[in-house]
Design a protein around this motif. Structure first.
Motif, PDB file in Angstrom:
ATOM      1  N   LEU A  86      37.509 -10.929  84.437  1.00 27.38           N
ATOM      2  CA  LEU A  86      36.286 -10.655  85.195  1.00 27.38           C
ATOM      3  C   LEU A  86      36.465  -9.475  86.149  1.00 27.38           C
ATOM      4  N   ILE A  87      37.597  -9.446  86.836  1.00 29.15           N
ATOM      5  CA  ILE A  87      37.841  -8.398  87.825  1.00 29.15           C
ATOM      6  C   ILE A  87      37.999  -7.034  87.173  1.00 29.15           C
ATOM      7  N   GLY A  88      38.664  -6.991  86.017  1.00 29.90           N
ATOM      8  CA  GLY A  88      39.000  -5.725  85.384  1.00 29.90           C
ATOM      9  C   GLY A  88      37.824  -4.816  85.136  1.00 29.90           C
ATOM     10  N   ARG A  89      36.681  -5.359  84.801  1.00 27.09           N
ATOM     11  CA  ARG A  89      35.494  -4.556  84.508  1.00 27.09           C
ATOM     12  C   ARG A  89      35.006  -3.773  85.719  1.00 27.09           C
ATOM     13  N   TRP A  90      35.348  -4.255  86.912  1.00 25.90           N
ATOM     14  CA  TRP A  90      34.834  -3.649  88.144  1.00 25.90           C
ATOM     15  C   TRP A  90      35.808  -2.670  88.774  1.00 25.90           C
ATOM     16  N   LEU A  91      36.946  -2.460  88.161  1.00 27.88           N
ATOM     17  CA  LEU A  91      37.953  -1.540  88.703  1.00 27.88           C
ATOM     18  C   LEU A  91      38.003  -0.267  87.859  1.00 27.88           C
ATOM     19  N   PRO A  92      38.402   0.862  88.435  1.00 27.20           N
ATOM     20  CA  PRO A  92      38.398   2.131  87.689  1.00 27.20           C
ATOM     21  C   PRO A  92      39.167   2.110  86.374  1.00 27.20           C
ATOM     22  N   PRO A  93      40.384   1.533  86.306  1.00 24.68           N
ATOM     23  CA  PRO A  93      41.074   1.539  85.006  1.00 24.68           C
ATOM     24  C   PRO A  93      40.301   0.806  83.921  1.00 24.68           C
ATOM     25  N   GLY A  94      39.736  -0.354  84.247  1.00 27.26           N
ATOM     26  CA  GLY A  94      38.969  -1.107  83.260  1.00 27.26           C
ATOM     27  C   GLY A  94      37.701  -0.391  82.848  1.00 27.26           C
ATOM     28  N   ALA A  95      37.035   0.229  83.807  1.00 25.19           N
ATOM     29  CA  ALA A  95      35.819   0.982  83.491  1.00 25.19           C
ATOM     30  C   ALA A  95      36.143   2.165  82.592  1.00 25.19           C
ATOM     31  N   SER A  96      37.267   2.827  82.842  1.00 25.78           N
ATOM     32  CA  SER A  96      37.664   3.972  82.021  1.00 25.78           C
ATOM     33  C   SER A  96      37.952   3.546  80.589  1.00 25.78           C
ATOM     34  N   VAL A  97      38.730   2.476  80.413  1.00 19.32           N
ATOM     35  CA  VAL A  97      39.033   1.972  79.071  1.00 19.32           C
ATOM     36  C   VAL A  97      37.758   1.552  78.362  1.00 19.32           C
ATOM     37  N   ASN A  98      36.888   0.868  79.080  1.00 20.60           N
ATOM     38  CA  ASN A  98      35.628   0.396  78.507  1.00 20.60           C
ATOM     39  C   ASN A  98      34.779   1.558  78.001  1.00 20.60           C
ATOM     40  N   ALA A  99      34.600   2.575  78.827  1.00 22.10           N
ATOM     41  CA  ALA A  99      33.790   3.728  78.442  1.00 22.10           C
ATOM     42  C   ALA A  99      34.420   4.488  77.280  1.00 22.10           C
ATOM     43  N   GLN A 100      35.739   4.675  77.334  1.00 19.76           N
ATOM     44  CA  GLN A 100      36.434   5.412  76.280  1.00 19.76           C
ATOM     45  C   GLN A 100      36.403   4.659  74.955  1.00 19.76           C
ATOM     46  N   HIS A 101      36.596   3.367  75.029  1.00 22.85           N
ATOM     47  CA  HIS A 101      36.592   2.520  73.837  1.00 22.85           C
ATOM     48  C   HIS A 101      35.244   2.569  73.136  1.00 22.85           C
ATOM     49  N   THR A 102      34.175   2.498  73.904  1.00 22.58           N
ATOM     50  CA  THR A 102      32.832   2.559  73.321  1.00 22.58           C
ATOM     51  C   THR A 102      32.549   3.935  72.743  1.00 22.58           C
ATOM     52  N   ALA A 103      32.975   4.966  73.440  1.00 26.46           N
ATOM     53  CA  ALA A 103      32.744   6.341  72.967  1.00 26.46           C
ATOM     54  C   ALA A 103      33.416   6.588  71.623  1.00 26.46           C
ATOM     55  N   VAL A 104      34.628   6.071  71.446  1.00 30.01           N
ATOM     56  CA  VAL A 104      35.402   6.348  70.239  1.00 30.01           C
ATOM     57  C   VAL A 104      34.964   5.471  69.067  1.00 30.01           C
ATOM     58  N   TYR A 105      34.736   4.181  69.321  1.00 30.76           N
ATOM     59  CA  TYR A 105      34.520   3.247  68.216  1.00 30.76           C
ATOM     60  C   TYR A 105      33.084   2.742  68.062  1.00 30.76           C
ATOM     61  N   PHE A 106      32.259   2.955  69.054  1.00 29.44           N
ATOM     62  CA  PHE A 106      30.890   2.433  68.976  1.00 29.44           C
ATOM     63  C   PHE A 106      29.897   3.501  69.417  1.00 29.44           C
ATOM     64  N   ALA A 107      29.966   4.643  68.773  1.00 35.37           N
ATOM     65  CA  ALA A 107      29.082   5.762  69.111  1.00 35.37           C
ATOM     66  C   ALA A 107      27.629   5.333  68.993  1.00 35.37           C
ATOM     67  N   GLY A 108      26.843   5.742  69.960  1.00 37.17           N
ATOM     68  CA  GLY A 108      25.434   5.368  69.965  1.00 37.17           C
ATOM     69  C   GLY A 108      25.151   4.074  70.691  1.00 37.17           C
ATOM     70  N   HIS A 109      26.195   3.390  71.140  1.00 42.29           N
ATOM     71  CA  HIS A 109      26.004   2.119  71.845  1.00 42.29           C
ATOM     72  C   HIS A 109      26.683   2.150  73.215  1.00 42.29           C
ATOM     73  N   GLN A 110      26.799   3.336  73.794  1.00 48.38           N
ATOM     74  CA  GLN A 110      27.461   3.464  75.088  1.00 48.38           C
ATOM     75  C   GLN A 110      26.664   2.746  76.170  1.00 48.38           C
TER      76      GLN A 110
END
Length: 358
Positions: A290-314
């Motif tokens: 739960l905490i990870g989503r609200w911290l910069p490292p988790g947000a960075s991984v989340n955004a990068q992961h979506t950009a690479v593997y789920f284009a169009g669903h950012q």
């Protein structure tokens, strides 16, 4: 023998003078640092081991296509929950296409198709959604099939890129952006101490842009490990580096030379293990997930992961988290910039005096 004179507290003057000399010497901060580094070593090893050494499913959101009352499907589901010792959170969908859309939007991690009836079930995995989750499900499904007598077909319809078979490359590039981000701010505070507040923010933004470009170019163009959506990945890395740098600058303003402690604790001890990059959030201890989503490292991984593997669903959420931390850090630094150990004052003749608050 005559007794040595003592002060009001019962201590001899020599002991008092000795302690005073120690507190004024470089040995006091050195001793404090020795204790802090000892504790940091234990915390660093403990936080990563606790989060990543034995990933255990807590709750795995799974799409269900077909009737949940179908006997083989129900038996297989019960067997999976027993084997994983966790709840498989079922979300029903009318068609496989709708279920795959849910995977693309990262609402579920797998699809359980029960439409084969008595002929068995189909488990569609998405390694790109979370390699560790897909691995856990892929290992459990055949064993459950043997135990329950329900035939199962396991497929991976959304695999990871060939250069990143374990799904760790995105975690590594985000980790690089986080660490170099605050290390850069540390170096500015040491070697470019006389920067004014606006110059410090500008330099942080500049090395973030160049550093993000260097990271993306290295893993994509030079190594070919990932096929990145280059501009988007570059800007995510740059925003991550800038945010990380400004977080250190904020703490440097608030607590001075001890700024590394809260920065390291927030970004490395807590932020990186809970980011979901090395171990997917459903496998992390619940508070970290739960905490990870609200911290910069988790947000960075989340955004990068979506950009690479789920284009169009950012999603906007990880960008809001990164931007929020950056804005708050810049705001705190700017509001209390007079407390920052760097800066320079402008003389009436237009010259500049090094050091001093800006």
């Amino acid at each position: 023998m005559p007794e040595l004179p003592q002060d009001a507290g019962g201590e001899s003057p020599s002991a008092t003078r000795g302690w005073a000399r120690f507190t004024e010497s470089p040995f006091l901060p050195a001793a404090v640092l020795v204790l802090i580094l000892t504790a940091a070593a234990a915390l660093f090893a403990g936080s990563y081991t606790y989060s990543m050494a034995d990933p255990t499913p807590r709750s795995i959101p799974t799409a269900l296509v077909g009737s949940p009352e179908q006997p083989d499907g129900r038996r297989f589901l019960v067997g999976m929950e027993k084997a994983l010792n966790t709840a498989v959170k079922i979300r029903p969908y009318d068609t496989v296409a709708e279920a795959r859309t849910a995977v693309e939007e990262q609402r579920v991690f797998a699809i359980l198709d029960l439409r084969k009836g008595d002929r068995g079930v189909v488990l569609d995995l998405s390694s790109a959604s979370g390699a560790s989750v897909a691995e856990v499900l892929a290992e459990a499904a055949p064993a459950v099939s043997r135990q329950t007598g329900v035939a199962v077909t396991v497929r991976d319809f959304n695999p990871l890129q060939e250069g990143d078979p374990r799904g760790l490359a995105l975690f590594y590039i985000s980790l690089a952006a986080v660490i170099i981000g605050f290390v850069g701010a540390i170096q500015l505070s040491v070697h470019a101490r006389a920067l004014t507040p606006i110059e410090r923010i500008a330099c942080t933004a500049l090395y973030a842009l160049l550093g993000g470009l260097a990271i993306a170019a290295t893993v994509d163009w030079l190594l070919g490990a990932l096929d990145l959506p280059f501009v988007e990945s570059w800007l995510i890395l740059a925003l991550t580096m800038f945010t990380s740098g400004m977080v250190f600058t904020m703490f440097n303003t608030l607590v001075g030379r001890w700024a590394m402690l809260p920065t390291w604790g927030l970004m490395v001890l807590l932020g990186n293990p809970s980011s979901g990059g090395a171990v997917s959030w459903p496998l992390l201890p619940s508070p970290l997930g739960l905490i990870g989503r609200w911290l910069p490292p988790g947000a960075s991984v989340n955004a990068q992961h979506t950009a690479v593997y789920f284009a169009g669903h950012q999603h906007a959420f990880p960008f809001l988290v990164l931007t929020g931390w950056a804005v708050v850090s810049c705001g705190v630094f700017w509001t209390w910039r007079h407390r920052h150990p760097g800066g320079r004052e402008t003389r009436p003749d237009g010259g500049a005096d090094a050091a001093g608050a800006a």
